[in-house]
Write a protein that holds these residues in place. Structure first.
Motif, short mmCIF file in Angstrom:
data_model
loop_
_atom_site.label_atom_id
_atom_site.label_comp_id
_atom_site.label_asym_id
_atom_site.label_seq_id
_atom_site.Cartn_x
_atom_site.Cartn_y
_atom_site.Cartn_z
N LEU A 107 -9.38 -15.38 -5.55
CA LEU A 107 -10.25 -14.58 -4.70
C LEU A 107 -9.61 -13.23 -4.41
O LEU A 107 -8.39 -13.10 -4.36
N LEU A 108 -10.44 -12.22 -4.21
CA LEU A 108 -9.96 -10.86 -4.00
C LEU A 108 -9.82 -10.54 -2.53
O LEU A 108 -10.68 -10.89 -1.72
N ASN A 109 -8.71 -9.88 -2.18
CA ASN A 109 -8.47 -9.41 -0.82
C ASN A 109 -8.13 -7.93 -0.86
O ASN A 109 -7.42 -7.47 -1.77
N TRP A 110 -8.64 -7.21 0.13
CA TRP A 110 -8.38 -5.78 0.19
C TRP A 110 -7.02 -5.51 0.87
O TRP A 110 -6.70 -6.11 1.90
N PHE A 111 -6.25 -4.59 0.27
CA PHE A 111 -4.97 -4.18 0.83
C PHE A 111 -4.83 -2.67 0.73
O PHE A 111 -5.39 -2.03 -0.17
N GLU A 112 -4.07 -2.13 1.67
CA GLU A 112 -3.66 -0.73 1.56
C GLU A 112 -2.27 -0.71 0.94
O GLU A 112 -1.32 -1.29 1.48
N LEU A 113 -2.12 -0.08 -0.22
CA LEU A 113 -0.86 -0.06 -0.97
C LEU A 113 -0.10 1.22 -0.69
O LEU A 113 -0.66 2.32 -0.78
N ARG A 114 1.20 1.05 -0.38
CA ARG A 114 2.10 2.19 -0.24
C ARG A 114 3.29 1.97 -1.17
O ARG A 114 3.87 0.88 -1.19
N LEU A 115 3.64 2.98 -1.96
CA LEU A 115 4.74 2.89 -2.93
C LEU A 115 5.73 4.03 -2.74
O LEU A 115 5.34 5.14 -2.36
N VAL A 116 6.98 3.72 -2.99
CA VAL A 116 8.01 4.76 -3.13
C VAL A 116 8.74 4.50 -4.44
O VAL A 116 8.85 3.33 -4.89
N TYR A 117 9.23 5.58 -5.06
CA TYR A 117 9.88 5.43 -6.36
C TYR A 117 11.36 5.73 -6.22
O TYR A 117 11.77 6.74 -5.63
N ASP A 118 12.18 4.80 -6.73
CA ASP A 118 13.63 4.96 -6.77
C ASP A 118 14.04 5.01 -8.24
O ASP A 118 13.78 4.06 -8.99
N GLU A 119 14.68 6.12 -8.65
CA GLU A 119 15.01 6.29 -10.07
C GLU A 119 15.94 5.20 -10.59
O GLU A 119 15.92 4.87 -11.78
N LYS A 120 16.74 4.62 -9.70
CA LYS A 120 17.70 3.59 -10.15
C LYS A 120 17.05 2.22 -10.26
O LYS A 120 17.18 1.53 -11.27
N SER A 121 16.31 1.80 -9.20
CA SER A 121 15.79 0.44 -9.18
C SER A 121 14.31 0.32 -9.56
O SER A 121 13.85 -0.75 -9.95
N GLY A 122 13.54 1.37 -9.46
CA GLY A 122 12.12 1.30 -9.78
C GLY A 122 11.25 1.58 -8.56
O GLY A 122 11.49 2.54 -7.82
N PHE A 123 10.25 0.72 -8.31
CA PHE A 123 9.29 0.93 -7.21
C PHE A 123 9.54 -0.05 -6.06
O PHE A 123 9.87 -1.23 -6.29
N ILE A 124 9.40 0.44 -4.86
CA ILE A 124 9.39 -0.41 -3.67
C ILE A 124 8.05 -0.17 -2.99
O ILE A 124 7.63 0.98 -2.81
N GLY A 125 7.36 -1.28 -2.64
CA GLY A 125 6.03 -1.10 -2.07
C GLY A 125 5.69 -2.10 -0.98
O GLY A 125 6.40 -3.08 -0.76
N SER A 126 4.60 -1.81 -0.31
CA SER A 126 4.08 -2.72 0.72
C SER A 126 2.57 -2.82 0.58
O SER A 126 1.90 -1.85 0.20
N LEU A 127 2.05 -4.00 0.90
CA LEU A 127 0.60 -4.24 0.89
C LEU A 127 0.19 -4.63 2.29
O LEU A 127 0.60 -5.67 2.82
N TYR A 128 -0.64 -3.78 2.92
CA TYR A 128 -1.11 -4.05 4.28
C TYR A 128 -2.54 -4.59 4.21
O TYR A 128 -3.43 -3.97 3.63
N ASP A 129 -2.74 -5.77 4.80
CA ASP A 129 -4.04 -6.46 4.73
C ASP A 129 -5.11 -5.68 5.50
O ASP A 129 -5.01 -5.50 6.72
N ILE A 130 -6.15 -5.21 4.79
CA ILE A 130 -7.26 -4.48 5.43
C ILE A 130 -8.59 -5.19 5.17
O ILE A 130 -9.66 -4.58 5.26
N GLN A 131 -8.52 -6.50 4.83
CA GLN A 131 -9.75 -7.23 4.52
C GLN A 131 -10.71 -7.25 5.71
O GLN A 131 -11.92 -7.04 5.55
N ARG A 132 -10.16 -7.51 6.90
CA ARG A 132 -11.02 -7.54 8.09
C ARG A 132 -11.66 -6.18 8.34
O ARG A 132 -12.85 -6.09 8.70
N HIS A 133 -10.88 -5.14 8.13
CA HIS A 133 -11.42 -3.78 8.29
C HIS A 133 -12.55 -3.52 7.28
O HIS A 133 -13.59 -2.96 7.64
N LYS A 134 -12.34 -3.96 6.04
CA LYS A 134 -13.37 -3.78 5.00
C LYS A 134 -14.62 -4.59 5.34
O LYS A 134 -15.75 -4.12 5.14
N ASP A 135 -14.42 -5.81 5.83
CA ASP A 135 -15.56 -6.65 6.23
C ASP A 135 -16.35 -5.98 7.34
O ASP A 135 -17.59 -5.97 7.33
N SER A 136 -15.61 -5.42 8.31
CA SER A 136 -16.27 -4.73 9.42
C SER A 136 -17.02 -3.50 8.93
O SER A 136 -18.13 -3.20 9.38
#
Length: 410
Positions: A107-136
């Motif tokens: 099943l699909l859930n809506w998230f707000e994605l935030r990414l930062v890029y680190d040249e050594k390790s790659g990407f670090i990110g977070s997914l914030y749940d906005i499904q309730r906001h989308k439903d509203s």
């Protein structure tokens, strides 16, 4: 090992222990976060996820580490994600992007994605749940569309539409309301329809019905008199219903009001005509009747009661032959049959009425067929009965006198 070397080792142990404690604190912090935190290499393969992934999406760390994160993203959103990550690789600052992530059940859930890029390790990110906001948002959009359609319908109807809060205070009225009452929507918002529109001639019973219904959250239907902005009277038929929320609590009332002024005026005019007609007809000395096509009494004037000593209200609906001597019933029956078979001539003949005491009273009856509008269909029959009892008695006296004279002449 000299003293300097031993000191150096102790310093290194202390630094390792401090770093280990810091990592443990970071791990605990990441574990309690509600956001889904992750790390992935430059090829977008996951190298770390926190415990929120299992709570939010049902994935364990073992099931995802090494997987490409794009496999979890909705197909329609992959291009947004790739474009977002490319901007970061190019050093451009992009705040966030909204995407849909598949959970372990597909099943699909809506998230707000935030990414930062680190040249050594790659990407670090977070997914914030906005499904309730989308439903509203979706619900609000649907409600706005519904309200827009409702407003469109309400603004193009001739009926008056009033929306109030649960206490009966006006929140909105349509254009038809403004046209009939003379009040604009802005003028009436925040007022009570009763205080605004009712007046001296408003039916007190209707007032009580409406007040009781609003206080108890009940629907109501009434016909009542209202007053426009200039004090002119008009009549409306009101059909009001409460609007309830998901918990059954009344939030609004919607009232549909139909302008019935013309109908009421027509009824009043007809009532006046009928009153005037009765006033005239009831003072005619002759009996005036209206019969249906079967000969049942539909209308009787007061002369009926004077001649037959039978109450008008008790006689209505009865067949006229009930009040006619048996010897004269055939005259009425044959006339009714002729009328049913299409004849439309006026008939006139003498019959005997039987009053409440069983006494015969001679009358001359005139029957006139009344036709409807469709192919001269018979709708009813008008009848006038003139009292000829004295004439018959005089004729009998004359006949008896003549007979006596003839007898004496012999």
């Amino acid at each position: 090992m000299d003293n300097n070397d031993e000191l150096q080792v102790q310093i290194q142990y202390a630094l390792v222990e401090k770093l280990s404690n810091s990592n443990r604190r970071q791990a605990k912090l990441l574990a309690i976060l509600d956001e889904c935190i992750f790390e992935c290499d430059k090829h977008l393969n996951l190298t770390y996820i926190n415990e929120a992934w299992e709570k939010k999406l049902g994935y364990s760390s073992d099931s995802l580490i090494g997987s490409n994160i794009t496999k979890l993203i909705n197909c329609d959103d992959i291009m947004h994600f790739v474009a977002y990550s490319c901007c970061l690789l190019e050093g451009k600052q992009t705040p966030s992007v909204e995407i849909q992530i598949k959970n372990s059940l597909g099943l699909l859930n809506w998230f707000e994605l935030r990414l930062v890029y680190d040249e050594k390790s790659g990407f670090i990110g977070s997914l914030y749940d906005i499904q309730r906001h989308k439903d509203s948002q979706l619900l609000l959009t649907q409600q706005q569309k519904y309200v827009k359609r409702l407003s469109l319908v309400a603004s193009h109807t001739n009926n008056l539409v009033i929306i109030t809060d649960k206490f009966g205070v006006i929140e909105w009225v349509n254009n038809s309301f403004e046209v009939l009452t003379g009040y604009t929507c802005d003028e009436v918002i925040g007022t009570s329809p009763g205080h605004l529109l009712q007046g001296p001639k408003t039916c007190e019973k209707s007032r009580k019905v409406m007040s009781h219904a609003v206080k108890n959250g009940l629907p109501f239907q009434v016909e009542t008199t209202n007053y426009d902005k200039n004090g002119n009277i008009y009549w409306v038929a009101i059909d009001a219903n409460p609007v309830r929320d998901d918990e059954g609590q009344v939030k609004h009332f919607i009232a549909i009001e139909t302008n019935i002024t013309q109908r009421v005026k027509a009824e009043q005019a007809m009532a006046e005509i009928e009153y005037n007609y009765h006033s005239v007809v009831d003072n005619i000395p002759d009996i005036v009747l209206r019969l249906d096509t079967f000969g049942n009494l539909l209308f009787i004037n007061q002369a009926w009661q004077r001649v037959l000593h039978s109450r008008v209200d008790e006689s209505l609906g009865l067949p006229i032959i009930k009040f006619i001597a048996k010897e004269d019933v055939e005259k009425i029956s044959s006339t009714l049959l002729d009328y049913k078979q299409g004849k439309r001539d006026i008939r006139r003949f003498d019959i005997r009425l039987i009053n409440a005491q069983g006494i015969n009273n001679w009358v001359e009856i005139t029957l006139t067929p009344i036709v409807g509008g469709y192919e001269s269909d018979l709708s009813s029959i008008a009848a006038t009965l003139v009292d000829i009892q004295e004439r018959i008695e005089s004729e009998q006296i004359l006949l008896e006198a003549k007979h006596q004279a003839e007898t004496l002449a012999e």
